[in-house]
Enzyme design. Sequence first.
Site, PDB file in Angstrom:
ATOM      1  N   TYR A  33       0.801  -1.237   0.000  1.00 55.57           N
ATOM      2  CA  TYR A  33       0.000   0.000   0.000  1.00 55.57           C
ATOM      3  C   TYR A  33       0.830   1.282   0.000  1.00 55.57           C
ATOM      4  O   TYR A  33       0.321   2.361   0.294  1.00 55.57           O
ATOM      5  CB  TYR A  33      -1.005  -0.022   1.159  1.00 55.57           C
ATOM      6  CG  TYR A  33      -1.915  -1.227   1.057  1.00 55.57           C
ATOM      7  CD1 TYR A  33      -3.057  -1.202   0.267  1.00 55.57           C
ATOM      8  CD2 TYR A  33      -1.594  -2.421   1.690  1.00 55.57           C
ATOM      9  CE1 TYR A  33      -3.853  -2.319   0.124  1.00 55.57           C
ATOM     10  CE2 TYR A  33      -2.387  -3.553   1.559  1.00 55.57           C
ATOM     11  CZ  TYR A  33      -3.516  -3.492   0.770  1.00 55.57           C
ATOM     12  OH  TYR A  33      -4.304  -4.612   0.630  1.00 55.57           O
TER      13      TYR A  33
ATOM     14  N   ASP B  37       5.474  -7.791  -1.186  1.00 54.39           N
ATOM     15  CA  ASP B  37       4.213  -8.080  -1.885  1.00 54.39           C
ATOM     16  C   ASP B  37       4.463  -8.181  -3.392  1.00 54.39           C
ATOM     17  O   ASP B  37       5.608  -8.274  -3.852  1.00 54.39           O
ATOM     18  CB  ASP B  37       3.171  -6.994  -1.522  1.00 54.39           C
ATOM     19  CG  ASP B  37       1.758  -7.540  -1.458  1.00 54.39           C
ATOM     20  OD1 ASP B  37       1.164  -7.730  -2.537  1.00 54.39           O
ATOM     21  OD2 ASP B  37       1.244  -7.795  -0.347  1.00 54.39           O
ATOM     22  N   ASP B  38       3.396  -8.178  -4.152  1.00 51.52           N
ATOM     23  CA  ASP B  38       3.386  -8.253  -5.615  1.00 51.52           C
ATOM     24  C   ASP B  38       4.451  -7.331  -6.239  1.00 51.52           C
ATOM     25  O   ASP B  38       4.560  -6.174  -5.856  1.00 51.52           O
ATOM     26  CB  ASP B  38       1.964  -7.804  -6.032  1.00 51.52           C
ATOM     27  CG  ASP B  38       1.710  -7.945  -7.500  1.00 51.52           C
ATOM     28  OD1 ASP B  38       2.597  -8.409  -8.222  1.00 51.52           O
ATOM     29  OD2 ASP B  38       0.591  -7.581  -7.919  1.00 51.52           O
TER      30      ASP B  38
ATOM     31  N   LYS C 191       2.047 -14.918   2.079  1.00 49.93           N
ATOM     32  CA  LYS C 191       0.720 -14.339   1.821  1.00 49.93           C
ATOM     33  C   LYS C 191       0.261 -14.955   0.504  1.00 49.93           C
ATOM     34  O   LYS C 191       0.752 -14.579  -0.567  1.00 49.93           O
ATOM     35  CB  LYS C 191       0.823 -12.818   1.711  1.00 49.93           C
ATOM     36  CG  LYS C 191      -0.478 -12.131   1.304  1.00 49.93           C
ATOM     37  CD  LYS C 191      -0.309 -10.608   1.329  1.00 49.93           C
ATOM     38  CE  LYS C 191      -1.522  -9.855   0.821  1.00 49.93           C
ATOM     39  NZ  LYS C 191      -1.284  -8.393   0.784  1.00 49.93           N
TER      40      LYS C 191
ATOM     41  N   ASP D 198      -2.353 -15.368  -2.221  1.00 46.94           N
ATOM     42  CA  ASP D 198      -3.416 -14.447  -2.635  1.00 46.94           C
ATOM     43  C   ASP D 198      -4.197 -15.011  -3.831  1.00 46.94           C
ATOM     44  O   ASP D 198      -3.756 -15.962  -4.476  1.00 46.94           O
ATOM     45  CB  ASP D 198      -2.750 -13.118  -3.007  1.00 46.94           C
ATOM     46  CG  ASP D 198      -3.696 -11.933  -2.892  1.00 46.94           C
ATOM     47  OD1 ASP D 198      -4.897 -12.147  -2.654  1.00 46.94           O
ATOM     48  OD2 ASP D 198      -3.221 -10.789  -3.060  1.00 46.94           O
TER      49      ASP D 198
ATOM     50  N   CYS E 214      -5.467 -14.961   1.358  1.00 47.11           N
ATOM     51  CA  CYS E 214      -6.062 -13.691   0.922  1.00 47.11           C
ATOM     52  C   CYS E 214      -6.854 -13.951  -0.353  1.00 47.11           C
ATOM     53  O   CYS E 214      -6.498 -14.823  -1.145  1.00 47.11           O
ATOM     54  CB  CYS E 214      -4.943 -12.688   0.692  1.00 47.11           C
ATOM     55  SG  CYS E 214      -5.497 -11.015   0.347  1.00 47.11           S
TER      56      CYS E 214
ATOM     57  N   ARG F 199      -7.470 -12.906   5.337  1.00 48.92           N
ATOM     58  CA  ARG F 199      -7.917 -11.538   5.066  1.00 48.92           C
ATOM     59  C   ARG F 199      -9.435 -11.537   5.192  1.00 48.92           C
ATOM     60  O   ARG F 199     -10.124 -12.333   4.573  1.00 48.92           O
ATOM     61  CB  ARG F 199      -7.468 -11.113   3.686  1.00 48.92           C
ATOM     62  CG  ARG F 199      -8.096  -9.787   3.256  1.00 48.92           C
ATOM     63  CD  ARG F 199      -7.553  -8.600   4.026  1.00 48.92           C
ATOM     64  NE  ARG F 199      -6.282  -8.288   3.455  1.00 48.92           N
ATOM     65  CZ  ARG F 199      -6.155  -7.773   2.220  1.00 48.92           C
ATOM     66  NH1 ARG F 199      -7.208  -7.443   1.507  1.00 48.92           N
ATOM     67  NH2 ARG F 199      -4.983  -7.564   1.736  1.00 48.92           N
TER      68      ARG F 199
ATOM     69  N   ASP G 128      -9.288  -4.988  -0.039  1.00 47.18           N
ATOM     70  CA  ASP G 128      -8.131  -4.157   0.288  1.00 47.18           C
ATOM     71  C   ASP G 128      -8.585  -2.828   0.866  1.00 47.18           C
ATOM     72  O   ASP G 128      -9.529  -2.222   0.349  1.00 47.18           O
ATOM     73  CB  ASP G 128      -7.337  -3.830  -0.990  1.00 47.18           C
ATOM     74  CG  ASP G 128      -6.701  -5.056  -1.603  1.00 47.18           C
ATOM     75  OD1 ASP G 128      -7.066  -6.176  -1.232  1.00 47.18           O
ATOM     76  OD2 ASP G 128      -5.836  -4.864  -2.474  1.00 47.18           O
TER      77      ASP G 128
HETATM   78  C1  9PG Z   1      -1.296  -7.398  -4.971  1.00 50.57           C
HETATM   79  C2  9PG Z   1      -2.531  -7.162  -4.129  1.00 50.57           C
HETATM   80  C3  9PG Z   1      -2.206  -7.057  -2.622  1.00 50.57           C
HETATM   81  C4  9PG Z   1      -3.500  -6.980  -1.838  1.00 50.57           C
HETATM   82  C5  9PG Z   1      -4.372  -8.177  -2.170  1.00 50.57           C
HETATM   83  C6  9PG Z   1      -4.643  -8.212  -3.659  1.00 50.57           C
HETATM   84  O1  9PG Z   1      -8.246  -6.244  -9.462  1.00 50.57           O
HETATM   85  N1  9PG Z   1      -8.732  -6.511  -8.332  1.00 50.57           N
HETATM   86  O2  9PG Z   1      -9.960  -6.585  -8.145  1.00 50.57           O
HETATM   87  C7  9PG Z   1      -7.867  -6.689  -7.223  1.00 50.57           C
HETATM   88  C8  9PG Z   1      -8.387  -6.957  -5.970  1.00 50.57           C
HETATM   89  C9  9PG Z   1      -7.523  -7.092  -4.901  1.00 50.57           C
HETATM   90  C10 9PG Z   1      -6.176  -6.998  -5.087  1.00 50.57           C
HETATM   91  C11 9PG Z   1      -5.650  -6.734  -6.334  1.00 50.57           C
HETATM   92  C12 9PG Z   1      -6.505  -6.589  -7.409  1.00 50.57           C
HETATM   93  O3  9PG Z   1      -5.365  -7.074  -3.994  1.00 50.57           O
HETATM   94  O4  9PG Z   1      -5.567  -8.153  -1.461  1.00 50.57           O
HETATM   95  O5  9PG Z   1      -3.242  -6.931  -0.454  1.00 50.57           O
HETATM   96  O6  9PG Z   1      -1.463  -8.174  -2.202  1.00 50.57           O
HETATM   97  O7  9PG Z   1      -3.421  -8.237  -4.381  1.00 50.57           O
HETATM   98  O8  9PG Z   1      -1.613  -7.445  -6.323  1.00 50.57           O
END
Ligand code: 9PG
Length: 532
Positions: free
Chosen positions: A170, A199-200, A305, A307, A347, A362, A366
Site C-alpha cells: 500500500y 508483496d506483488d 501471503k 493471494d 487472501c 484476510r 483491500d
Molecule cells: C497485490 C494485491 C495485494 C493486496 C491483495 C490483492 O483487481 N482486483 O480486483 C484486485 C483486488 C484485490 C487486489 C488486487 C486486485 O489485492 O488483497 O493486499 O497483495 O493483491 O496485487
Amino acid sequence: MTHRFELDGIAIDAQADRAARCPEGILLHGTEAALDLPFPPVRFYRHGWQSWSLTTWQGSGDRIPRPKPALLLPMQTDPRHVRDDRPNGSWVGAAELPDGRILLLGALGLETHVALDGNRLRGSSEGGPVEWIATVGSETDAFGRYASALLPVLGRGRTDAPPRVWCSWYSLYTAIDERILRRVLDQVTGMPFEVFQVDDGWQAGIGDWEANRKFPAGVAALAAGIRAAGFVPGLWLAPLLAAPSSRLHREHPEWLLRDGKGRPVSAGFNWGEPLHALDCARPEVLAWLAGLMRKVRAWGFGYAKLDFLYAGALPGVHEAGMPREAAYRNALRVMREALGDAYLLACGAPVVPSLGLCDGLRGGPDVESEWDLPRDSLLLANYAAPGARNAVRTTVHRLWLDPLVHVDPDVAFFRSHRCSLDPYQKQMLRDLASVCGFKATSDIPEWLEPGERAELLQFLASRLRAARTGRYTFTVDGRRIDFSPAVPLRRPVPLVGGLVGWLAGRPVVLRCFDRMQRRALARMMIEDFAGI
Ligand code: 9PG
C-alpha cells in the site's frame, strides 16, 4: 420432511432429511435444509464467498445490485450465485428477528449456500447431503455456536498472537525493487514488527514464481537481508492463478481449469490481462504447488501471503469430478504442509474452505489510501473493490471467525503523504486492527511526520484488545469505537453506471487503465525516491 422444534421459545419448522437436537441448537442433515419462521425477519446476514466479497447485514427486502463489470465478477463473488437476486450468502445465513434475536442456518460442509426466501432460510448444497446447524440467540451467541460447530470439522490455525507486519503493497505497489526495499528495510530496522513482507512485484510472471530483473541478486538474498535486519521474511504469491503471458500457462495448458466446453475458466482480469486458474484436483498441479512452497521455504521465507486463492474453487470441470471447494481445500492442505511452520496468510480466499489450514485470513477487500472510490460504489455497485470503507464493512461482519483464524483487517495508515483518509477514517482502521489483534502497515518511515511516527510506534506497542459492546460498537481502554459509519452501501446511479460498467468490462479499457496506473506509479517513484 418437516420437523417441528422450539428454539429459545420460537416455534420453527425445519425441512431436512433428518433433524435432531444438539448442543448448539438443531443439527440437520440433507442436500437442502430450510427453516420456516412464523413471521418475516427484519434483516438478513449475507456472507461473502471469499475474503473480498461483500459481507453485511441487509434489509430482508433490499435488493443489492449485481456488481459491474461481469468480467471482474470471478474476483469478487461466487460466480455460481451472482444471478440470485434474493438475499443470499455462502455457507451461512442468518435472519434478524423483530426482537433482535438471530436465527442462524450454517453449513458444516463445503459448496453450500443459504438464501432468504420470504419467511424461509433455505440452505442448499451443490454436492450431496451435508450437516447444518440451526440456532437462535443473541448475535454473539448464534455466530459463536456456529464457529464452535465448525471447529471440530475444520480445525483452526495457530493460536498465538498474530505477527505485526510491514507490507510493501500500500505504498510501493508493484514498483518494488532491490534498492528501494533495502532503503525501507534500513528505516524499519528496530521498529516493533515481526514480519517484513514483500508483496506483488518481485515475480517474473503470474505463474512464474522466480525473481524478475528488478531483483538481480535473487529472492533468497532478499530474504537473507530481511532476516539479518531482525524480521521474518514474508512473500506474496498468487499460486493458483496462471496468466496467459506466463511460461506456466504456455507449458502446461492442460493444468488449467476449464468449463464444459473446454475453454479456460475466467478468474477475472488484472495486471492488464485475463486471468486463468489451475485445476487443483490434478495430481501434477498439487505436486507443483508443494514444490513451489518448499522453494519459498528454502529461499528463507517464514511467512507466505497466498493471494487470489478463490481461483482454486471457481466453478469448472475439475479432474475426476472433484467438488470445487474440496479441490481447493486439498490444494491448500498440500501448500500448508509444504510450508511447514511458516505463517500462512490466506487472501482473496474462499472463507470456510480455508479454515484450519491457514493461520491468518484476510477478512475483507483491500483498504486503500482512500475511503470510498465513487467509480466503484456509485457507478459499478462494487463493494468488493479496494477502499477503506469496503474493507471496514466486510471485516467487521467477519469478526465471528476469530475463534477459528486470525482475522486480518489489512493495513492501517499513519502517513498523510499520499493518503487521502481523514484522521477519523485512519483511526477507524487502527481501531479495527485493535479489535482483530492483527496489526500491519505499509507506511514508509521517511514518509511520516514525527507525530505520525510516534502514533505508529504507539499502535504497534499496544496489545490492548477491544471489547465488543454491540454489533458495530466496541470499547478499548475506556474509549468508545463505532464502525457503523462504514456500513451503509452507497446506491449506484443507474444510467451512467450502466455505461461505465460496460466500459469497465472491455479488456482494452482495463489494459489502458493498467498502463495509466503504472505510469502514475513510475512518476511517484521518481518524485519520492529520485537519487537512490
Ligand atoms: C497485490 C494485491 C495485494 C493486496 C491483495 C490483492 O483487481 N482486483 O480486483 C484486485 C483486488 C484485490 C487486489 C488486487 C486486485 O489485492 O488483497 O493486499 O497483495 O493483491 O496485487
